[in-house]
Design a protein around this motif. Structure first.
Motif, short mmCIF file in Angstrom:
data_model
loop_
_atom_site.label_atom_id
_atom_site.label_comp_id
_atom_site.label_asym_id
_atom_site.label_seq_id
_atom_site.Cartn_x
_atom_site.Cartn_y
_atom_site.Cartn_z
N ALA A 144 96.08 74.70 -8.84
CA ALA A 144 96.20 73.54 -7.96
C ALA A 144 97.62 72.99 -7.89
O ALA A 144 97.95 72.23 -6.97
CB ALA A 144 95.25 72.44 -8.43
N VAL A 145 98.47 73.35 -8.83
CA VAL A 145 99.80 72.74 -8.93
C VAL A 145 100.66 72.97 -7.68
O VAL A 145 101.25 72.02 -7.15
CB VAL A 145 100.51 73.23 -10.21
CG1 VAL A 145 101.98 72.85 -10.19
CG2 VAL A 145 99.82 72.63 -11.44
N PRO A 146 100.78 74.22 -7.17
CA PRO A 146 101.60 74.40 -5.96
C PRO A 146 101.10 73.58 -4.77
O PRO A 146 101.91 73.09 -3.97
CB PRO A 146 101.50 75.91 -5.68
CG PRO A 146 101.23 76.51 -7.01
CD PRO A 146 100.33 75.53 -7.70
N VAL B 227 103.19 66.58 -1.91
CA VAL B 227 104.10 65.48 -2.24
C VAL B 227 105.24 65.38 -1.22
O VAL B 227 105.73 64.28 -0.93
CB VAL B 227 104.66 65.67 -3.67
CG1 VAL B 227 105.86 64.77 -3.92
CG2 VAL B 227 103.58 65.41 -4.69
N HIS B 228 105.64 66.51 -0.66
CA HIS B 228 106.81 66.53 0.24
C HIS B 228 106.42 66.40 1.71
O HIS B 228 107.20 66.74 2.59
CB HIS B 228 107.60 67.83 0.01
CG HIS B 228 108.18 67.93 -1.36
ND1 HIS B 228 109.19 67.10 -1.81
CD2 HIS B 228 107.87 68.74 -2.41
CE1 HIS B 228 109.49 67.40 -3.06
NE2 HIS B 228 108.71 68.39 -3.45
N PRO C 158 97.35 70.91 -16.29
CA PRO C 158 98.61 71.18 -15.57
C PRO C 158 98.84 70.21 -14.42
O PRO C 158 99.99 69.82 -14.15
CB PRO C 158 98.41 72.62 -15.06
CG PRO C 158 97.49 73.25 -16.07
CD PRO C 158 96.54 72.14 -16.45
N VAL C 159 97.77 69.79 -13.75
CA VAL C 159 97.92 68.84 -12.64
C VAL C 159 98.36 67.47 -13.17
O VAL C 159 99.22 66.81 -12.58
CB VAL C 159 96.60 68.74 -11.85
CG1 VAL C 159 96.60 67.49 -10.96
CG2 VAL C 159 96.41 69.98 -11.00
N ALA D 1 98.05 81.09 -5.32
CA ALA D 1 98.30 79.65 -5.45
C ALA D 1 99.42 79.21 -4.50
O ALA D 1 99.33 78.16 -3.86
CB ALA D 1 98.67 79.31 -6.90
N GLU D 2 100.47 80.02 -4.40
CA GLU D 2 101.57 79.69 -3.49
C GLU D 2 101.12 79.82 -2.03
O GLU D 2 101.46 78.98 -1.19
CB GLU D 2 102.77 80.60 -3.77
CG GLU D 2 103.41 80.39 -5.15
CD GLU D 2 104.04 79.01 -5.32
OE1 GLU D 2 104.37 78.38 -4.29
OE2 GLU D 2 104.17 78.56 -6.48
#
Length: 313
Positions: free
Chosen positions: A12-14, A20-21, A47-48, A169-170
């Protein structure tokens, strides 16, 4: 657009980084509570959550998000959209219906293929040459909502589940941004899934990790790739666990029992399979670190004709 992001694992991080941007407002991030892990049982954030702390994003960590007080909290936030990526809890219909624009999910397969919690592992274990990511509108059913967008991703002959996980993920993050833009414009498609083409990717079990030497060398290699770097495919040698991290398929026509070690030298350990042979190149003996097969041979006597996976020898 006011967005609640729900995610936990590194997959989920990417997506969160990408979100956010954008111009969209992240009003809170919902993630699983901190959990103990490792031999020391030390408690670690997801990680999130680590990313949220780094970026100063608000975090909400309910034990059970579907409890009434937690649903009431989310309702009070008045989200227009909920984005779910590898969150790890089942969401109730009440939660899914809170946002005015719906709840969407980023899933690591080309739906309706590989619905469930381990789509990336099973795609490699099953020898697929292609997979991908999907965005979809969430429903109470398991990954059964209408698809919005999909992106295909090839699977190379040597690709491991770790490499594919990071790639998807990316790709999922880029697909999420395209999806959000379409939703904001009111142009997001709703493509019903073809129920005749559904397949499932159930959670992995300890039995799934065990190498069955009666299978073909390619099936066994797929399992090894599909378990690397987590949780690891294993066999047994003299009643001790031996994880196999890497190998190569080689032709072999010897008439011996599958699992039999037929050669061991600086190039690796050659094992008879149900069809062909497998040259093991990287292993991890029980209680030790990963090492090359050549290094293992230097420190351990390997008797040819030993049968791997034979727990009665």
């Amino acid at each position: 657009m006011r967005v609640v992001f729900m995610g936990t694992s590194s997959f989920a991080v990417p997506c969160l980084k990408a979100l956010v941007h954008t111009e969209y407002e992240i009003i809170t991030v919902v993630t699983q509570p901190d959990r103990p892990k490792g031999r020391g049982n030390q408690v670690y954030p997801s990680p999130v959550k680590e990313l949220c702390l780094e970026l100063g994003l608000p975090v909400f960590q309910p034990d059970k998000v579907k409890n009434p007080e937690n649903v009431a909290y989310l309702k009070k936030l008045a989200p227009e959209l909920i984005v779910v990526v590898a969150y790890g809890q089942i969401l109730s219909s009440e939660i899914l219906s809170l946002p005015t624009l719906g709840s969407i999910n980023v899933h690591g397969s080309l739906l309706p293929a590989y619905r469930g919690s381990a789509p990336i592992h099973w795609a490699i274990i099953n020898g697929e040459k292609e997979t991908g990511v999907s965005t979809m509108y969430m429903t109470p059913g398991l990954d059964s909502g209408d698809v919005i967008l999909q992106q295909k991703v090839p699977i190379g002959a040597t690709t491991t589940v770790g490499q594919l996980h990071d790639n998807l993920a990316e790709e999922g993050a880029q697909l999420l941004l395209k999806t959000l833009d379409l939703i904001a414009q009111g142009k997001a498609p709703r493509i019903p899934q073809d129920e005749t083409k559904v397949s499932f990717a159930p959670p992995l079990t300890r039995e799934n990790e065990k190498i069955n030497w009666t299978q073909s060398n390619q099936q066994i290699l797929n399992l090894i790739r599909g378990m690397n770097p987590w949780p690891g495919a294993y066999t047994t040698l003299e009643n001790k666990i031996l994880k196999i991290w890497a190998g190569e398929c080689v032709p072999d026509e010897k008439k011996v029992q599958p699992g039999t070690i037929i050669a061991a030298n600086k190039n690796g350990i050659l094992v008879k399979c149900g069809e062909g042979g497998l040259k093991i190149t990287e292993i991890q003996p029980q209680g030790k670190k990963k090492m090359s097969a050549a290094a293992f041979i230097c420190g351990n006597k390997i008797d040819l004709e030993t049968i791997l996976g034979n727990e009665e020898q």
